[in-house]
Design a protein around this motif. Structure first.
Motif, PDB file in Angstrom:
ATOM      1  N   TRP B 560     -27.436 -54.932  16.376  1.00  0.00           N
ATOM      2  CA  TRP B 560     -25.953 -54.930  16.686  1.00  0.00           C
ATOM      3  C   TRP B 560     -25.319 -56.138  16.518  1.00  0.00           C
ATOM      4  N   HIS B 561     -26.111 -57.202  17.208  1.00  0.00           N
ATOM      5  CA  HIS B 561     -25.495 -58.562  17.037  1.00  0.00           C
ATOM      6  C   HIS B 561     -25.365 -58.896  15.595  1.00  0.00           C
ATOM      7  N   TRP B 562     -26.343 -58.959  14.731  1.00  0.00           N
ATOM      8  CA  TRP B 562     -26.112 -59.571  13.643  1.00  0.00           C
ATOM      9  C   TRP B 562     -25.117 -58.800  12.634  1.00  0.00           C
ATOM     10  N   LEU B 563     -25.099 -57.263  12.831  1.00  0.00           N
ATOM     11  CA  LEU B 563     -24.259 -56.514  12.144  1.00  0.00           C
ATOM     12  C   LEU B 563     -23.119 -56.731  12.510  1.00  0.00           C
ATOM     13  N   GLN B 564     -22.524 -56.982  13.808  1.00  0.00           N
ATOM     14  CA  GLN B 564     -21.202 -57.562  14.296  1.00  0.00           C
ATOM     15  C   GLN B 564     -21.191 -59.059  13.563  1.00  0.00           C
ATOM     16  N   ALA B 565     -21.848 -59.767  13.821  1.00  0.00           N
ATOM     17  CA  ALA B 565     -21.612 -61.258  13.165  1.00  0.00           C
ATOM     18  C   ALA B 565     -21.307 -61.357  11.735  1.00  0.00           C
ATOM     19  N   GLY B 566     -22.197 -60.412  10.903  1.00  0.00           N
ATOM     20  CA  GLY B 566     -21.987 -60.500   9.621  1.00  0.00           C
ATOM     21  C   GLY B 566     -20.764 -59.906   9.129  1.00  0.00           C
ATOM     22  N   VAL B 567     -20.330 -58.579   9.889  1.00  0.00           N
ATOM     23  CA  VAL B 567     -19.063 -57.964   9.447  1.00  0.00           C
ATOM     24  C   VAL B 567     -17.832 -58.723   9.926  1.00  0.00           C
ATOM     25  N   ILE B 568     -18.115 -59.603  11.036  1.00  0.00           N
ATOM     26  CA  ILE B 568     -16.696 -60.524  11.414  1.00  0.00           C
ATOM     27  C   ILE B 568     -16.572 -61.506  10.580  1.00  0.00           C
ATOM     28  N   LEU B 569     -17.531 -62.179  10.066  1.00  0.00           N
ATOM     29  CA  LEU B 569     -17.497 -63.295   9.011  1.00  0.00           C
ATOM     30  C   LEU B 569     -16.808 -62.733   7.759  1.00  0.00           C
ATOM     31  N   MET B 570     -17.286 -61.596   7.186  1.00  0.00           N
ATOM     32  CA  MET B 570     -16.758 -60.898   6.147  1.00  0.00           C
ATOM     33  C   MET B 570     -15.055 -60.487   6.365  1.00  0.00           C
ATOM     34  N   LEU B 571     -15.096 -59.890   7.635  1.00  0.00           N
ATOM     35  CA  LEU B 571     -13.627 -59.558   7.736  1.00  0.00           C
ATOM     36  C   LEU B 571     -12.788 -60.721   7.817  1.00  0.00           C
ATOM     37  N   ILE B 572     -13.066 -62.059   8.340  1.00  0.00           N
ATOM     38  CA  ILE B 572     -12.454 -63.363   8.388  1.00  0.00           C
ATOM     39  C   ILE B 572     -12.053 -63.651   6.890  1.00  0.00           C
ATOM     40  N   PHE B 573     -13.194 -63.538   5.936  1.00  0.00           N
ATOM     41  CA  PHE B 573     -12.848 -63.938   4.785  1.00  0.00           C
ATOM     42  C   PHE B 573     -12.127 -63.267   3.857  1.00  0.00           C
ATOM     43  N   THR B 574     -12.185 -61.843   4.006  1.00  0.00           N
ATOM     44  CA  THR B 574     -11.553 -60.960   3.228  1.00  0.00           C
ATOM     45  C   THR B 574     -10.080 -60.821   3.770  1.00  0.00           C
ATOM     46  N   GLY B 575     -10.044 -61.127   5.358  1.00  0.00           N
ATOM     47  CA  GLY B 575      -8.701 -60.972   5.605  1.00  0.00           C
ATOM     48  C   GLY B 575      -7.823 -62.411   5.154  1.00  0.00           C
ATOM     49  N   LEU B 576      -8.561 -63.370   5.042  1.00  0.00           N
ATOM     50  CA  LEU B 576      -8.014 -64.776   4.388  1.00  0.00           C
ATOM     51  C   LEU B 576      -7.193 -64.309   3.088  1.00  0.00           C
ATOM     52  N   VAL B 577      -8.247 -63.662   2.388  1.00  0.00           N
ATOM     53  CA  VAL B 577      -7.765 -63.226   0.988  1.00  0.00           C
ATOM     54  C   VAL B 577      -6.504 -62.525   0.789  1.00  0.00           C
ATOM     55  N   ILE B 578      -6.546 -61.607   2.010  1.00  0.00           N
ATOM     56  CA  ILE B 578      -5.544 -60.551   1.872  1.00  0.00           C
ATOM     57  C   ILE B 578      -4.157 -61.428   2.628  1.00  0.00           C
ATOM     58  N   HIS B 579      -4.283 -62.211   3.448  1.00  0.00           N
ATOM     59  CA  HIS B 579      -3.193 -63.164   3.937  1.00  0.00           C
ATOM     60  C   HIS B 579      -2.679 -64.208   2.871  1.00  0.00           C
ATOM     61  N   LYS B 580      -3.584 -64.686   2.332  1.00  0.00           N
ATOM     62  CA  LYS B 580      -3.148 -65.710   1.418  1.00  0.00           C
ATOM     63  C   LYS B 580      -3.757 -65.416   0.078  1.00  0.00           C
ATOM     64  N   PRO B 581      -3.268 -64.450  -0.755  1.00  0.00           N
ATOM     65  CA  PRO B 581      -4.125 -64.099  -1.900  1.00  0.00           C
ATOM     66  C   PRO B 581      -3.977 -64.878  -3.050  1.00  0.00           C
ATOM     67  N   HIS B 582      -2.777 -65.818  -3.259  1.00  0.00           N
ATOM     68  CA  HIS B 582      -2.778 -66.761  -4.060  1.00  0.00           C
ATOM     69  C   HIS B 582      -3.777 -67.733  -4.160  1.00  0.00           C
ATOM     70  N   PHE B 583      -4.167 -68.190  -2.937  1.00  0.00           N
ATOM     71  CA  PHE B 583      -5.365 -69.017  -3.213  1.00  0.00           C
ATOM     72  C   PHE B 583      -6.772 -68.585  -3.460  1.00  0.00           C
ATOM     73  N   PHE B 584      -6.726 -67.145  -3.701  1.00  0.00           N
ATOM     74  CA  PHE B 584      -8.043 -66.541  -4.056  1.00  0.00           C
ATOM     75  C   PHE B 584      -7.699 -65.700  -5.643  1.00  0.00           C
ATOM     76  N   GLY B 585      -7.066 -66.208  -6.392  1.00  0.00           N
ATOM     77  CA  GLY B 585      -6.721 -65.417  -7.651  1.00  0.00           C
ATOM     78  C   GLY B 585      -7.761 -64.540  -8.388  1.00  0.00           C
ATOM     79  N   MET B 586      -9.226 -65.033  -8.149  1.00  0.00           N
ATOM     80  CA  MET B 586     -10.215 -64.309  -8.695  1.00  0.00           C
ATOM     81  C   MET B 586     -10.570 -62.728  -8.180  1.00  0.00           C
ATOM     82  N   PHE B 587      -9.790 -62.906  -6.766  1.00  0.00           N
ATOM     83  CA  PHE B 587     -10.109 -61.411  -6.187  1.00  0.00           C
ATOM     84  C   PHE B 587      -9.046 -60.358  -6.239  1.00  0.00           C
ATOM     85  N   SER B 588      -9.492 -59.350  -6.556  1.00  0.00           N
ATOM     86  CA  SER B 588      -8.399 -58.156  -6.861  1.00  0.00           C
ATOM     87  C   SER B 588      -8.004 -57.685  -5.627  1.00  0.00           C
ATOM     88  N   PHE B 589      -6.789 -57.940  -5.175  1.00  0.00           N
ATOM     89  CA  PHE B 589      -5.995 -57.635  -3.990  1.00  0.00           C
ATOM     90  C   PHE B 589      -6.482 -56.254  -3.391  1.00  0.00           C
TER      91      PHE B 589
END
Lengths: 493, 766
Positions: B560-589
């Motif tokens: 449970w802990h590691w799933l939560q940890a991994g998912v939160i990290l990925m959420l923070i990263f993907t969230g950042l891409v969504i929040h500021k997509p122009h800094f992450f041009g290589m990702f498809s919004f």
């Protein structure tokens, strides 16, 4: 310790699965961006075989075409038997039953009548310059003699091989060089005859002429933009080349279609896809033909023989009469199911104004028929005014019209050769020939737009096609759902 | 009657192309007195000619065009709209039959064709074969001049216009024109039974279609001449038919053909169809009209948008422009972003209440004797070459403006002052489809969003005056007008002020700043702490306490802990891409949004299962601080982190399976699990749910509230993770021991003297 490491790895894999499986599933392209239309026409196009270099395989010297053929056949043992059954050799079809006739019909260039140079009988030597053989100069040509097969006309890669009377190589052709150069047929091999049908460049087809040797994208998108050779579409098996046209064929076997490679419903627009059941691809994608070089649309034999008129290849020749050529030809549109009727020697002329020699079959009620673009060639040509059938004159042959300018003599000679009765009284009848347009496909950006047909003064004669009016407003020919109007008029043919 | 033979021949030639309307009966043409034209030779009276069958009074009274003053002397001209265009209407008497009817083919009466409308409304051209060019006739170009709209089935690439990159533009100027939809198919007479359909609001709720329709004959006698129309500024004269037209959605089922579009409903709710389907305009659209100075003919200086030179000149390079997006109110009160052109105009007003100084007044004041007033000329002739060059006919210094003002005052006008305004013109034509539509996510979601693109207003500012928005009911000019560096003005739309929040574009800088400070603050704090520990450890190594191995975390807890940890990290990263997509041009919004959503649900499900587990197993108690002695324990732990840890002291509290969380952790987790995580999940689900239940989110303030909150909470998570990971290094003997124990489940804990019985038992069991 080992066990715990295994456990850790198993746990890690389990975690990854928990995350990656749903992510993969919900973030597939279809899940995010909707269904994806896969259209990969290249996948349906067979690769060209890499030809064997024949440079060192011949020693020569070759004096005649037949000697080259002998050399070819010494290795390609089965080719002769294959070639002598093909249309390129026989100029005649296998017997085919045609609706409305009692007997099977075997028709082809050998015995057909057209409204250009009319027919080959009696004029063999000049016509058979395009025969894939040597020495066809009269009715006694032996079609079982494989030594007369002309391999080079299709396989020459040197560009130096040219044929003359009765299909013999012209004086000065370097047969050894030609033999060493053989390979897959190129545009030049096919075009030498097919671009010059009717006796000259661009005369007959409308969609085939010498501009296709080096076409731009706009002339033909396949050959121009994608560098197609003829045989890329006209795939060949055992020397039987795919594709046929109702100018000589009466059946529809071994035909080629756009959808052999392309998806029929590939248009992104549903409204356009709704057309594919009734409209041939060619109709929109070949907005006009004779794009670069004008093609003959009218031929008046009746005016031939007047030595006082000024001659111009595209307007008047004493031996042939007067012509009209058109460039950027806007096709005419008819229902067409791939088959055609055929006027055969001896058939009575039609009651109406014009006698169609190869009217396309199909009508609004025929589910296999689609609206197709045609070049229509209109001519006046000699007929027997008393017996009411077309006559086949001798023109280039001995005593023919082109030398003597005597219609009566030319027709009498012709009738003796064809066994067609000639009463001695001739006139000139109006005839039409239909040439389905299927080459010179334009880039998609140039495809016809709605207004071209669905507007006042548009291209389609809706009533002639059997509609009460523009189907955009009157509805399509098929009743697809209860409550839809059925608009096609019963009995419209 | 004058002879118009050449014109008539031309008309006949043209008529050959046009199909005659055989349905309309032959009509004897009459003049004002009712006399046949063929006898009197007087002008045609539509009232008495057409009025013989149609109710002329009814038509006159209902005509939008008559109300708008289209017809001089209030004399309706039916043939203007119902006759062939370009046909001369002065006939030789020989053109008539004895009964006063024109010879066949001379008069073709029909429903208005596109050419009829095009006489006044803008560039409408249905020809496919003749390359389209721009007429120099400003009167006929009006609607095109205000919007850039060209209505033609012709492909832009086939047109005669000199458009940059034209060969790529293989789409019709207007897809409706391409699909044979004519002007009157949408702009129909409001009682035409073929088209008329009562609005939802005006028919009983149980009735979709009222079959009791006007018969065609009734309609033909009294055709209402109110024409269905939208709500653009062009139609201010016919307010009674305002918004009477059906909109795109009335004919189109957008839902079924936008399978590729994520958040379909959300996009449909916020964007008018035109926003994406009118991506670019190639017709001449006015950008600014400067009436502060006119030429001797009283013509103002006109600036065209994205055209180099006079648009009617064939070699002027046209760049085309993307319209500006503004919130437009449609029928029914719904407000959506829609494309507009903005035309700024500068002009003089006089008196109180102010009225506009007319072009005639300007010519009289500025051109005494037909020549530009010498004083003004001297001021305008900046290069002193004795003539006013092309670029000099404008007022860009206070002296020049003052000179014009004085001349106007001197001509007898009082209280002369300059004013400048921006007029928005709504765009609904020049529609494209398929691949030509704006369909890339980053067109809007990102710093380069077209929703915030700078929209030029003018290349110069007459009198140095910035234009101001005019008030209009249908559109909010939400944005900022700024003076550009080159002396011009620019409008930058800011639709957040109109209540929009565009993910990837909008956001509050202060929230990101605050979040970043919090994140960096924590990072800085732990770094200092770590350095302190490192130095202290070097001076005085940590005391080696006796330890024992405890099976601290069972398999499910670790999972449970590691799933939560991994998912939160990925959420923070993907969230950042969504929040500021122009800094992450290589990702498809679109993909990142989808992945973020999936991760969010994994997090939610994991949290729910963990909740079930901890409740069912009773281990939830571990998270609940025991009130007795809590403060003391918390103080002890705080003292340890602030002092003891540097002194190499052992942990103040014994860690056991039961008491694995120290009081500080208990408080932190209580906050995280009861506030931060639920708030983040709820805001996330609500944002995701804007698609399905927009009202729910809307009631909570919609995206403008939810999105910044979600962003801030994400920062809080990021800060927590830094702290959390750092503190694991303080958990065991070595820096990695804490993390290792969460992997293996076994932890070496310090043995304390105050071992309780339960703990002892547990240790034995383990």
């Amino acid at each position: 310790m080992k066990d715990s490491r295994k456990g850790v790895i198993a746990g890690l894999i389990f975690l990854l699965l928990i995350v990656l499986v749903p992510v993969w599933y919900f973030a597939r392209p279809e899940a995010v961006a909707g269904p994806v239309m896969v259209d990969d026409p290249w996948a349906n196009m067979p690769r060209r075989a890499e030809p064997v270099n024949h440079k060192d395989l011949f020693e020569g010297p070759f004096e005649t075409g037949q000697q080259v053929t002998e050399a070819c056949l010494s290795c390609h043992e089965e080719s002769a038997e294959q070639v002598i059954h093909t249309a390129h050799w026989r100029w005649q079809s296998e017997p085919v039953m045609i609706e409305g006739r009692d007997q099977p019909v075997s028709v082809g260039k050998k015995n057909a009548i057209n409204n250009f140079c009319i027919g080959i009988q009696g004029n063999w030597a000049s016509c058979t310059a395009c025969h894939a053989g040597y020495g066809w100069e009269n009715e006694n040509f032996d079609f079982s003699d494989t030594s007369n097969i002309d391999c080079l006309v299709c396989h020459d890669g040197s560009g130096g091989y040219k044929k003359g009377k009765s299909g013999q190589p012209l004086e000065g052709v370097d047969l050894l060089a030609s033999a060493k150069s053989v390979g897959l047929p190129k545009r030049e091999n096919c075009g030498g005859c097919h671009f010059r049908g009717g006796g000259g460049n661009a005369v007959k087809h409308g969609d085939l002429d010498e501009s296709l040797y080096f076409p731009s994208d706009e002339i033909d998108v396949h050959m121009g933009r994608y560098d197609f050779q003829c045989v890329d579409c006209h795939q060949t098996k055992d020397h039987v080349i795919g594709g046929r046209s109702i100018s000589v064929s009466v059946d529809n076997e071994n035909q080629i279609a756009c959808i052999d490679c392309h998806q029929p419903n590939l248009h992104a627009d549903a409204r356009i896809n709704a057309h594919v059941e009734t409209v041939a691809c060619q109709t929109c994608h070949i907005p006009e033909t004779a794009v670069k070089q004008a093609t003959k649309t009218h031929w008046d034999w009746a005016s031939a023989g007047d030595g006082s008129r000024e001659e111009d290849t595209h307007e008047y020749l004493k031996i042939k009469g007067s012509f009209i050529y058109q460039k950027n030809l806007e096709p005419e549109y008819f229902w067409y199911n791939g088959l055609a009727d055929r006027y055969l020697l001896g058939d009575p002329l039609a009651v109406g104004e014009e006698t169609p020699l190869n009217p396309p079959k199909g009508n609004i009620h025929d589910p296999d028929a689609r609206i197709w673009p045609f070049k229509v060639h209109r001519a006046t040509q000699p007929y027997d005014a008393r017996l009411n059938h077309l006559l086949q004159p001798v023109t280039s042959g001995e005593g023919g019209f082109w030398k003597e300018f005597d219609w009566d003599q030319a027709l009498r000679l012709g009738s003796e050769i064809t066994d067609l009765p000639y009463s001695g009284e001739y006139g000139f009848a109006k005839t039409t020939m239909f040439w389905p347009q299927t080459h010179m496909v334009a880039p998609k950006t140039q495809a016809l737009q709605c207004q071209a047909c669905h507007s006042e003064g548009g291209r389609m004669d809706w009533e002639a096609l059997g509609y009460p009016g523009d189907p955009l407003k009157w509805g399509s020919r098929e009743r697809t759902h209860a409550g839809d109007p059925v608009v096609s008029r019963a009995g419209a043919q | 009657m004058k002879s118009h033979l050449p014109l008539m021949l031309l008309a006949l030639l043209c008529a050959g192309d046009v199909l005659a309307n055989d349905f309309h009966p032959e009509v004897p043409l009459r003049d004002d007195t009712g006399e046949l034209l063929v006898n009197s030779g007087e002008p045609l009276s539509p009232r008495l000619t057409c009025g013989a069958c149609h109710d002329a009074t009814f038509i006159e009274q209902t005509s939008d065009h008559a109300a708008a003053g289209v017809f001089e002397d209030n004399a309706m001209d039916c043939l203007l709209c119902h006759g062939d265009v370009g046909v001369d209407r002065e006939w030789e008497s020989s053109a008539f039959r004895a009964d006063g009817v024109l010879a066949e083919g001379m008069l073709n009466v029909h429903k208005p064709k596109d050419e009829n409308c095009a006489q006044c409304h803008g560039i409408v051209d249905n020809s496919l074969d003749t390359p389209l060019i721009i007429s120099a006739d400003l009167q006929a170009r009006q609607m095109t001049d205000t919007t850039g709209q060209i209505i033609s089935p012709q492909k832009v690439s086939n047109s005669g216009l000199n458009i940059a990159g034209k060969e790529q533009l293989a789409h019709p100027f207007d897809v409706h024109a391409d699909r044979v939809v004519g002007c009157v198919n949408c702009h129909y007479s409001l009682n035409n039974p073929v088209y008329f359909q009562q609005r939802e609001e005006s028919r009983p709720p149980h009735l979709d279609f009222d079959p009791r329709r006007l018969t065609l004959s009734d309609y033909l006698v009294r055709p209402l001449h109110q024409i269905a129309k939208g709500s653009s500024i062009h139609g201010l004269d016919s307010l009674q038919s305002e918004n009477s037209m059906r909109r795109c959605e009335s004919c189109h089922q957008a839902e079924s053909v936008h399978a590729w579009l994520p958040y379909k409903k959300r996009h449909f709710d916020s964007l008018a169809c035109e926003s994406c389907h009118v991506p670019r305009l190639y017709g001449p659209a006015l950008q600014a009209v400067d009436w502060t100075l006119v030429d001797p003919d009283g013509e103002p200086l006109r600036q065209y948008r994205a055209v180099e030179g006079d648009p009617a000149t064939a070699d002027s390079l046209i760049h085309g422009f993307r319209p500006v997006m503004l919130p437009r109110e449609n029928v029914g009160g719904e407000r959506k972003l829609a494309p507009f052109n903005l035309v700024s105009s500068w002009y003089w007003v006089t008196g109180e209440p102010a009225r506009r100084v007319t072009a005639d007044e300007l010519v009289q004041a500025l051109y005494p004797g037909g020549r530009l007033h010498p004083e003004l000329a001297a001021l305008l002739d900046r290069d002193a070459d004795g003539s006013i060059g092309n670029g000099e006919m404008k007022l860009d210094s206070p002296e020049q403006s003052e000179a014009v003002r004085k001349l106007l005052q001197a001509s007898g006008l009082g209280q002369v002052r300059m004013t400048a305004e921006i007029q928005p013109y709504s765009i609904s034509h020049s529609v494209v489809n398929g691949e030509w539509v704006t369909r890339q996510c980053d067109s809007c979601h990102g710093a380069d969003s077209i929703l915030a693109a700078a929209f030029p207003l003018s290349g110069h500012l007459p009198g140095g005056m910035l234009p101001a928005a005019t008030h209009q009911d249908q559109v909010v000019l939400s944005g900022v007008v700024t003076a550009g560096p080159g002396g011009g003005a620019t409008f930058v739309a800011d639709n957040s002020s109109a209540g929009y929040y565009i993910i990837g574009l909008d956001g509050h800088a202060w929230i990101d700043l605050l979040g970043l400070l919090m994140f960096l603050g924590v990072a800085f704090g732990v770094t200092i702490h770590a350095i302190g520990r490192y130095l202290a450890n070097r001076r005085r190594p940590r005391h080696q306490a006796a330890t024992r191995r405890v099976y601290m975390y069972d398999a499910y807890e670790r999972l449970w802990h590691w799933l939560q940890a991994g998912v939160i990290l990925m959420l923070i990263f993907t969230g950042l891409v969504i929040h500021k997509p122009h800094f992450f041009g290589m990702f498809s919004f679109a993909y990142v949004v989808q992945i973020h959503n999936v991760l969010g649900f994994i997090l939610l499900i994991n949290a729910a299962l963990a909740l079930f587990y901890t409740v069912a197993s009773g281990t939830i108690k571990r998270f609940l601080p025991a009130p007795k002695g809590f403060f003391g324990r918390a103080m002890a732990q705080t003292m340890y982190y602030t002092r003891g840890i540097f002194a190499g002291q052992p942990h103040p509290l014994e860690k056991t399976r039961e008491h694995r969380l120290n009081p500080l952790q208990q408080v932190t987790y209580l906050m995280i699990l009861n506030v931060l995580l639920p708030a983040q999940v709820v805001t996330g689900v609500l944002i995701w749910g804007m698609q399905e239940w927009p009202v729910l989110a809307q009631n909570l303030g919609g995206l403008p509230v939810l999105a910044p909150l979600h962003t801030f909470l994400a920062w809080a998570f990021a800060a927590f993770i830094v702290m959390h990971v750092y503190l694991t290094t303080a958990a065991g003997e070595t820096a990695g021991a804490g993390i290792k124990s969460m992997i293996s489940g076994w932890e070496d804990v310090e043995v304390h003297d105050s071992l309780t019985k339960t703990d002892a038992k547990e240790a034995v069991n383990a």
